[in-house]
Enzyme design. Structure first.
Site, PDB file in Angstrom:
ATOM      1  CD  GLU A 183      -7.347  -5.670   5.792  1.00 44.78           C
ATOM      2  OE1 GLU A 183      -7.298  -6.296   6.866  1.00 44.78           O
ATOM      3  OE2 GLU A 183      -6.548  -5.808   4.871  1.00 44.78           O
ATOM      4  CG  ASP A 184     -11.463  -6.310   2.672  1.00 46.69           C
ATOM      5  OD1 ASP A 184     -10.401  -5.693   2.865  1.00 46.69           O
ATOM      6  OD2 ASP A 184     -11.533  -7.535   2.538  1.00 46.69           O
TER       7      ASP A 184
END
Ligand code: MN
Length: 754
Positions: free
Chosen positions: A100-101
């Site tokens: 996600e990051d």
């Protein structure tokens, strides 16, 4: 709790060298925790995951200032140490935020590790971790739905997610107030009930304590202080209670542990609130726990032996005996609970468990797996049937997610009954479930066609409440259809969503007819079904959606002759009265009050003085200046101000985070607010005189009403007064408190009808 806290929390000021050391120390602690589980090749895989995550997050820091990698490391440790998960989960926890990051993709993970790990991380990524205050309600609800879906797919996803959330709660200090409230509310709304359902009592409890700490710091601190102040006395009492039991159990040759421990802060608070008592009046702030080292084949009889020993010394309360040894709870919890009369006439709760049961109580689901040998145990199949049920409900695209979560949460907390099918299969239902709930539990088709049931061979109606031990046979008819009133007596999420789905579907069909009727009417008036017109009519007829409007048209619940009074400009129609009607809407109580007691700005909303923004004070919690508050944008009634400890707060904050507006009080001494206090005391001539003296004499408060009921020498009264702020209310309560004869004073949340 503090000792478990793996992170550095103070102002962050380590140099690079020290940081590296600290990171490695955390990593080695993780390896130590996994020790027995590590097989050949695992170490290299863990190292690889750790290095990959550290590299990917290397330029990011958390709000507290520490390097980001501390977070995945902590989540991995919680997964292993507190939930009992193994190597695969630890690897997933280390990598849980990378997709996600960071630049890392799922393909990367599939290639570097394996598909199984990639699949779990995919599940974790789908459950967005970001608190998106701008997200639409449906997005938030969809997110919850995803959480539940992934849970049904692979329970490890949700277990790691719970570890992630627990760590975020433990480090919530560094977040701003708004995010603290939002995250804490979301936690009590969805994560702690899930932890509870999965049998993770320790984690559920810690989450709720932390949530209380951030949503209601005053109460939290008061209870923490109360526990600290009474610790010495409590220890003395516990030792006195335990002593004879300990000796007797040792004589019987038991190997065991016995101790007393205070109950969780949030559960003490629940008791204070539900029973309207102070901390000092909560009698059971601790429980005694006996943990037996005994082999599985004799644990049941040994638990009962211990029960027998304890009740030789102390009288049991027969109504408070809970036998979850013979029939475990739906979430797998096993133990024998009893409440006995201890020294000094105090009721004391005693929990008796074997070592194995204790591990299940602490680690829940994961502990079941650990004890798995060959065929699934009764607990496991129970869990399976819960997951099965979840999959089934969620698979229906018509299920209204917010509704479902609401009902689902109710299911999570109620006590259970055990009933049987005609073939003797056991089904677990929440207490209060009816024959219709049972039918839906078996299958939704059976539910929608149910006309009655035979309970223990006797014919009963749909609404018949079931009891443990009942044998139930469902009777159906192909002509049967669910109706609105069924919702009055079904209590399970499955039955409720079954009935609601059916009703929604039939309403939708009916609405289609209404839409056609309306279309013809509008065409006759030389206009059309434009978006503008639909909105206009929805508002005019006071409906909440076009669907409601069409449905009302179909069943003849709106007067279509009124359409003639509209002015028509091509595709647009406008009712001449609507503008005016909006402006002359009746004034709400507090607006009247504002006029009576002066005008001015008393709130700062969006950083603006509130004279520029219209708002209302919520009736459900009646905030006054000085209370911790937030603003909430409603769909029809503008901005409402709620207390952060309002009974509705966690639902609003968790589901509609994007509608929450930061709000605080401005200092203003001109406006007063209606609030209420309830007082209890010993009846005494002149007590009313004394109270009114305080109100009108000393404080010069404006009183709206005072009602006093007295019975058998005790009186209970409700006083409604106008105060300027919380300080004044506190002052008022303090002055009442010193009056002779008054024993208790408490604020009333909701004064409707008072
Ligand atoms: Mn995370």
């Amino acid at each position: 709790m503090d000792s478990k806290h793996p992170l550095y929390t103070g102002p962050y000021n380590l140099n690079e060298e020290e940081e590296k050391k600290l990171i490695l120390r955390e990593y080695r602690a993780l390896l130590r925790a996994l020790k027995q589980d590590i097989k050949k090749g695992d170490k290299a895989m863990l190292r690889h995951a750790f290095e990959m995550a550290a590299e990917a997050h290397k330029n990011t820091r958390r709000k507290s200032g520490e390097p980001y990698i501390f977070h995945p490391l902590a989540v991995a440790r919680i997964s292993v140490e507190e939930i009992g998960l193994g190597v695969t989960s630890a690897v997933c926890a280390l990598l849980h935020d990378t997709v996600e990051d960071t630049e890392i993709t799922l393909e990367d993970i599939g290639r570097e590790f394996n598909n199984n790990i990639a699949r779990i991380i995919n599940g974790l990524t789908k459950i967005s971790n970001v608190v998106d205050l701008k997200a639409e309600t449906t997005v938030q609800a969809e997110n919850f739905r995803k959480i539940l879906l992934t849970l049904a797919e692979d329970p490890r996803v949700i277990l790691i997610k719970l570890a992630d959330r627990l760590h975020n709660m433990r480090t919530l200090d560094s977040m701003n107030r708004e995010k603290q409230l939002k995250i804490a509310s979301e936690t009590t709304y969805i994560y702690s009930p899930l932890a509870h359902r999965l049998g993770l009592y320790e984690i559920k409890s810690e989450m709720e304590d932390l949530a209380l700490k951030f949503t209601q710091p005053d109460i939290y601190n008061e209870i923490v202080k109360g526990l600290k102040d009474t610790r010495r006395e409590r220890t003395r009492y516990i030792n006195e209670f335990i002593k004879p039991i300990k000796e007797e159990l040792a004589q019987h040759g038991f190997s065991f542990e016995i101790y007393g421990r205070p109950k969780a802060i949030h559960s003490i608070w629940n008791k204070m609130r539900n029973k309207h008592v102070t901390f000092e009046e909560v009698f059971d702030i601790f429980a005694i726990r006996v943990i037996l080292d005994t082999p599985p084949e004799s644990e049941k009889q040994d638990c009962w032996k211990v029960y027998s020993v304890i009740t030789n010394f102390y009288h049991p309360n027969p109504e408070r005996l809970r036998d979850w040894v013979s029939v475990p709870k739906g979430n797998g919890y096993e133990a024998l609970h009893t409440t006995v009369m201890g020294p000094g006439g105090r009721w004391v709760e005693v929990q008796i468990r074997s070592r194995r049961m204790n591990e299940i109580a602490e680690k829940g689901l994961a502990a079941h797996w650990k004890y798995k040998e060959g065929a699934p145990t009764a607990q496991e199949s129970k869990l399976d049937s819960f997951l099965e049920h979840l999959r089934e409900v969620l698979a229906n695209p018509n299920t209204d997610t917010i509704d479902f979560i609401q009902d689902f949460k109710l299911d999570l907390f109620t006590e259970e009954i055990y009933v049987y099918t005609p073939k003797g299969d056991m089904r677990v239902l929440p207490m209060g479930a009816t024959a219709l709930d049972f039918a839906f539990d078996i299958h939704s088709q059976l539910g929608t066609r149910c006309i009655g049931a035979k309970v223990n061979h006797r014919l009963v109606p749909l609404s018949h409440k079931l009891h443990s031990g009942d044998q139930v046979e469902v009777i159906t008819s192909s002509k049967q259809h669910p109706s609105e009133d069924w919702l009055q007596f079904v209590i399970t999420a499955k039955a409720k969503s079954g009935v609601k789905n059916y009703l929604r579907e039939s309403k939708r069909q009916k609405a289609e007819e209404g839409k056609a009727i309306l279309k013809r009417k509008l065409e006759a008036l030389h206009t059309s079904m434009s978006q503008h017109n639909i909105n206009e009519l929805v508002q005019y007829y006071k409906k909440s959606s076009p669907l409601d409007l069409f449905y009302a048209v179909a069943v003849g619940a709106v007067d279509l002759s009124e359409l003639k009074t509209f002015s028509v400009y091509g595709d647009k129609m406008q009712h001449p009265s609507r503008e005016i009607r909006n402006d002359t809407r009746e004034l709400a109580d507090e607006e009247v009050l504002k006029q009576k007691h002066g005008k001015g700005a008393e709130l700062i909303i969006f950083g603006e003085r509130s004279d520029k923004i219209l708002y209302k004070l919520a009736q459900c919690c009646q905030p006054i200046p000085g209370d911790d508050v937030f603003g909430f944008i409603t769909s029809g009634e503008g901005l409402k101000i709620h207390r952060t400890d309002c009974p509705n707060a966690s639902r609003l904050l968790a589901n509609y985070g994007h509608r929450v507006v930061k709000t605080k009080w401005a200092r203003n001494k001109e406006i007063s607010f209606l609030t209420g206090v309830r007082i209890t005391g010993l009846d005494d001539v002149g007590v009313i005189q004394k109270i009114t003296n305080v109100i009108s004499g000393d404080l010069k408060l404006n009183m709206r009403s005072l009602s006093i009921d007295s019975k058998d020498g005790i009186f209970e009264g409700t006083i409604m007064v106008y105060v300027h702020d919380r300080e004044e209310l506190n002052d008022f309560c303090n002055r009442l408190g010193i009056l002779e004869g008054i024993t208790k004073i408490e604020r009333i949340d909701n004064t409707e009808g008072a």
